[in-house]
Structures are given as C-alpha cells and as structure tokens.
Write a protein that holds these residues in place. Structure first.
Motif, PDB file in Angstrom:
ATOM      1  N   VAL A  29      43.665  36.722  41.523  1.00 16.91           N
ATOM      2  CA  VAL A  29      44.590  37.859  41.056  1.00 16.91           C
ATOM      3  C   VAL A  29      44.206  38.232  39.684  1.00 16.91           C
ATOM      4  O   VAL A  29      44.071  39.454  39.218  1.00 16.91           O
ATOM      5  N   GLY A  30      44.072  37.360  38.771  1.00 16.13           N
ATOM      6  CA  GLY A  30      43.894  37.432  37.449  1.00 16.13           C
ATOM      7  C   GLY A  30      42.324  37.996  37.249  1.00 16.13           C
ATOM      8  O   GLY A  30      42.384  38.911  36.353  1.00 16.13           O
ATOM      9  N   ALA A  31      41.557  37.857  38.013  1.00 18.36           N
ATOM     10  CA  ALA A  31      40.010  38.316  37.856  1.00 18.36           C
ATOM     11  C   ALA A  31      40.224  39.843  38.369  1.00 18.36           C
ATOM     12  O   ALA A  31      39.320  40.552  37.501  1.00 18.36           O
ATOM     13  N   ALA A  50      45.046  33.600  29.938  1.00 13.72           N
ATOM     14  CA  ALA A  50      44.509  34.766  30.555  1.00 13.72           C
ATOM     15  C   ALA A  50      45.186  34.854  31.868  1.00 13.72           C
ATOM     16  O   ALA A  50      45.770  36.049  32.333  1.00 13.72           O
ATOM     17  N   LEU A  51      45.635  33.813  32.546  1.00 15.08           N
ATOM     18  CA  LEU A  51      46.425  33.829  33.771  1.00 15.08           C
ATOM     19  C   LEU A  51      47.915  34.118  33.487  1.00 15.08           C
ATOM     20  O   LEU A  51      48.611  35.010  34.003  1.00 15.08           O
ATOM     21  N   LEU A 108      38.014  54.280  40.425  1.00 11.86           N
ATOM     22  CA  LEU A 108      38.919  53.252  40.867  1.00 11.86           C
ATOM     23  C   LEU A 108      38.392  51.924  41.100  1.00 11.86           C
ATOM     24  O   LEU A 108      38.714  50.698  41.142  1.00 11.86           O
ATOM     25  N   VAL A 109      36.926  52.043  41.123  1.00 11.82           N
ATOM     26  CA  VAL A 109      36.060  50.790  41.257  1.00 11.82           C
ATOM     27  C   VAL A 109      36.263  49.875  40.138  1.00 11.82           C
ATOM     28  O   VAL A 109      36.212  48.616  40.243  1.00 11.82           O
ATOM     29  N   TRP A 110      36.523  50.374  38.931  1.00  6.91           N
ATOM     30  CA  TRP A 110      37.041  49.464  37.852  1.00  6.91           C
ATOM     31  C   TRP A 110      38.199  48.689  37.964  1.00  6.91           C
ATOM     32  O   TRP A 110      38.234  47.593  37.833  1.00  6.91           O
ATOM     33  N   SER A 111      38.929  49.091  38.656  1.00  4.96           N
ATOM     34  CA  SER A 111      40.341  48.462  39.176  1.00  4.96           C
ATOM     35  C   SER A 111      40.290  47.450  39.943  1.00  4.96           C
ATOM     36  O   SER A 111      40.697  46.309  39.987  1.00  4.96           O
ATOM     37  N   PHE A 112      39.073  47.558  40.793  1.00  2.00           N
ATOM     38  CA  PHE A 112      38.789  46.573  41.848  1.00  2.00           C
ATOM     39  C   PHE A 112      37.598  45.551  41.746  1.00  2.00           C
ATOM     40  O   PHE A 112      37.209  44.971  42.520  1.00  2.00           O
ATOM     41  N   SER A 113      37.138  45.913  40.558  1.00  2.00           N
ATOM     42  CA  SER A 113      35.852  45.010  40.276  1.00  2.00           C
ATOM     43  C   SER A 113      36.371  43.629  39.901  1.00  2.00           C
ATOM     44  O   SER A 113      37.510  43.417  39.451  1.00  2.00           O
ATOM     45  N   GLY A 114      35.722  42.495  40.361  1.00  2.00           N
ATOM     46  CA  GLY A 114      36.226  41.160  40.283  1.00  2.00           C
ATOM     47  C   GLY A 114      36.264  40.359  41.740  1.00  2.00           C
ATOM     48  O   GLY A 114      36.562  39.086  41.596  1.00  2.00           O
ATOM     49  N   TRP A 115      36.025  41.112  42.630  1.00  2.00           N
ATOM     50  CA  TRP A 115      36.043  40.252  43.888  1.00  2.00           C
ATOM     51  C   TRP A 115      34.887  39.282  44.009  1.00  2.00           C
ATOM     52  O   TRP A 115      35.081  38.156  44.553  1.00  2.00           O
TER      53      TRP A 115
END
Length: 447
Positions: A30-32, A160-161, A205-212
């Motif tokens: 979630v943090g990532a 960070a968390l 919105l890809v920015w918001s979901f990058s990190g998977w």
C-alpha cells in the motif's frame, strides 16, 4: 554453446526464510502504490475529463487487478531482488532488460519534478501564494533530497510507511467528512469534454497506480512467498482501490467544477469537511510525503545509474558508487540536473503545470509494464491464472500506452537511444585490443 534467453525455459526459483509477513507485506505494498498521486491526480483527472474521470479511476482500479496479479505470480514463482528487470532478462535477454533500466533511470528525474510541484501546490494553498511559491517550493524540495542523497541519507522504511499511513488516514477523513456536502448535480454534464477524454484521464492516473511492480524487488524477503505474495497483493489492491475511488468521488461530488481547477484537492476537501488549520496540516503532510517519495526514488535511480554504468549499459563514468554502501555522487548529480531541467522547462513553457511531466512518466512506466507483463506471458505456465492475468495486462498496458499521444515519443526515444548505445559500446569493445597482462581465453573454452 550456451543457448539464448529465448531458447531456455527458466525454472522456478523456490526461496523462503525471509522475514516479511502478510500484514507487513500489505503495508509495504500500500505504501509503494499510495504516493504523491493521491494529493494531486484527482484534480488533474477532473480537469481532463470532468465527472467522467470517475470512469477512468474505476478503469484503473480494475486494470490493477490483473497487473498486480501478474507481478504477484512472478514474485511468488521467481523471488528475486532484481524485480522486473530480472524477469525481462530471463524472458528476452539483456537488451530489453537494459531498456527497463533506461526507462526508470531517465524518467525518475521528471517524475521528481512533478512530485515537487504537487508538494509546492499544497504550500501555495496553505500560504495563499502563487506560481512563484509553487516553483520555489519545488526547487527547494529537489535541492533538499539531492543534498540528502549526496551525503547518503535515506528515508527509513518505517518512516515511509508511517507517512503512507498518515496519507491514507487523511484521504479517508477527507472523503468521509466532506460527504455531507456532496451534490448529485455536480455530475452534470457528465462528459463535458467528450468520452475520449476518459482515456486521457486514465493516462494521467497511471502515476497514481504505479508501484504494483515494486514489491517484486522484495519477493525474496517474504517468509512464504508462494502463499503470502498473492494474499498481500489482493489486500493491497482492495485498500488502494477503495481509497482512490472514495477521494475521486468526493472531489467530483463535493468540489464540482472547481475540482478541475484545484491544485490541492485534498486540502480543499479537508477545509470543507473539517475546517480549522486543515490546509496547513495537508500542506505539511504533502511536503513530508513528497520528500520521502522523492528521496527514495532519487536514491534508487542514482544507484541504478551507477549499476548500469558498471555493467556497460550506460557510460562507465556513472559507475563510481555502484558497490553496496557507497554513494553514487555522479549519478545523484545527473538525476538532480535532469530534474532541475524538467522543472525549469515546465515553468518556462507551461506555467508550472505538472501534467506534461506526468504524461511523460506515464509513457515510460507503461513501457516497463508492457515489457514486464510480456515477460510473464513467456515465463509463467500457459493457461495458469498468472498467465491469463499477464496476457490481459499486456493488452491493457499497450492500449493505455497509446493514450499518451505525443508523449509516447519519450519511451520510443529512450528505446532508440538505449539500443544505439549498446550497439556502439559493443562495437567499441570488439575493436578494443586485449590487455597484455590479461591472458586470452580460447574460443572453445568460452563455448
């Protein structure tokens, strides 16, 4: 003779004994994913598509399911700290893997500039400042994280968390407390800029979901990768999806037409729902969160640049600092210089609008996703759940990559530059005479 990467069917790597549990993994995941996009993207998406941006948010949440499942399948089957780059190398060889490194290294700087502008917008909202405040704060943030990384300072994982947890709490509070002020009339007109604008909003919105893909680097650290990574992924997708959809819906229903004009939507929602010094609190959280994210990404990118230089995938001038514990000062400087140039560019040409930088980042990140998902199609057992998810992800990511329009030139340019550099460096290495003090190796031994 050793076969090429395309001819070898990699075998799963079974590792265990790490320390990361299901709960810790969910928090890390979630943090990532839950980063600076949450404080700014609701406004950018609303500006692009109006209330119809809610469809883009929903679409991105749905797309996250197969995408996250793809990387979870790779992480649980091939736990390795190399992450996407390792999977691409296993599937397609070193050139596509080098492209992954180029995309990340040369896209982090404009992403840092965009994140800094997000934080600067919240400071301007709290102080009543204008563009000068936004740009000045952004420049100060870039300078701060650069100095920190030059001295080898890092934001700890726990901090960070904690920041991600505070952000999640603020997002939930903003959505819930502003809900009584929601008006259904704010949904009309639903698609003021046409239905094609939904695709533009989705690209942002890809920015918001990058990190998977980020958790693949920690896959080997899970106590039971095969069991915990899929569970962790499912929980994280649900939590992130609910938080993002709640804030996006509140932004449209509460702020109405002003949602697309706001530079600090989270602060506006908190001001309506809570009042008091909420703008100052939101600005403080935004600045701290932005510093943490920028510090982490610059540190990672700088280390990657040094590693690419060491491995001859980039100029060897970047190599100093690649070893564990060393500070890659040259690479830190390059990242900072490009970030500063990106900030100056959007300030002079676009009135400090971060949207071009976000779309630039989207193009590169989606290129990485396309390559990573394509690697999963090749590596995972055919017709397994992970393989099906990977196939869906390749198609969805490629379609989303196309929506970036002219910003698609950035990853295409990076691909051309990367391949050209590898060709030139390889040709130079072949022409370079052998060192007299290094014994030659017979060809039959090499084979």
């Amino acid at each position: 003779m050793v076969n090429s990467a395309q001819d070898v069917k990699p075998t799963p790597v079974r590792q265990s004994g790490g320390q990361v549990t299901f709960v810790q993994g969910t928090a890390l995941y979630v943090g990532a994913v839950l980063g600076t996009g949450a404080i700014a993207l609701p406004a950018l998406a609303a500006r692009a598509a109006g209330p119809a941006s809610l469809l883009a948010w929903l679409g991105m949440v749905l797309m996250s399911i197969p995408l996250a499942a793809t990387f979870a399948a790779l992480g649980s089957r091939y736990p390795d700290s190399g992450g996407v780059s390792t999977y691409v190398r296993r599937a397609f060889g070193h050139r596509p893997a080098a492209l992954v490194g180029w995309c990340f290294y040369l896209t982090v700087p404009p992403a840092m500039a965009a994140a800094a502008l997000f934080g600067g917008a919240y400071v301007a909202s709290a102080t009543g400042g204008g563009t000068a405040t936004v740009v000045g704060t952004a420049a100060l943030l870039i300078a701060t994280v650069t100095i920190a990384n030059a001295f080898g300072l890092r934001v700890s994982g726990r901090l960070a968390l904690m920041l991600a947890g505070v952000l999640a709490t603020l997002l939930l509070a903003a959505a819930i407390t502003s809900l009584p002020h929601a008006r259904w009339d704010n949904l009309q007109p639903f698609a003021p800029y046409g239905w094609s604008a939904v695709a533009t909003a989705a690209a942002l919105l890809v920015w918001s979901f990058s990190g998977w893909e980020a958790m693949t680097h920690l896959s080997a650290d899970f106590r039971r990768p095969a069991r915990d990574i899929p569970r962790t992924t499912g929980s994280a997708v649900a939590i992130v999806g609910v938080l993002y959809l709640a804030v996006a819906a509140a932004s449209v229903l509460v702020l109405g037409a002003a949602a697309g004009e706001s530079n600090a939507p989270l602060a506006d929602l908190l001001a309506i729902g809570v009042g008091g010094p909420s703008r100052v609190i939101a600005a403080a959280v935004a600045v701290l969160l932005t510093l943490g994210v920028m510090n982490t990404y610059q540190a990672g990118a700088a280390k990657l640049g040094a590693a690419l230089g060491r491995d001859a995938a980039m100029p060897r001038w970047l190599a100093p600092g690649a070893a564990s514990g060393e500070v890659p000062l040259r690479s830190v400087g390059v990242v900072a210089a490009i970030a500063g140039a990106a900030l100056a560019g959007v300030t002079l040409l676009g009135d400090a609008d971060p949207e071009p930088l976000v779309l630039l980042t989207t193009g590169a990140f989606m290129t990485v996703y396309v390559l990573g998902a394509a690697a999963a199609v090749r590596l995972l057992p055919r017709r397994s759940a992970g393989w099906v998810s990977a196939l869906i992800s390749v198609i969805a990511a490629a379609a989303l990559l196309a929506t970036t329009g002219r910003y698609l030139l950035w990853p295409l340019g990076l691909a051309a530059a990367c391949l050209f550099y590898l060709y030139v460096s390889s040709a130079a290495a072949r022409r370079r005479p052998r060192s007299d003090d290094r014994p030659s190796v017979p060809d039959d031994v090499v084979r």
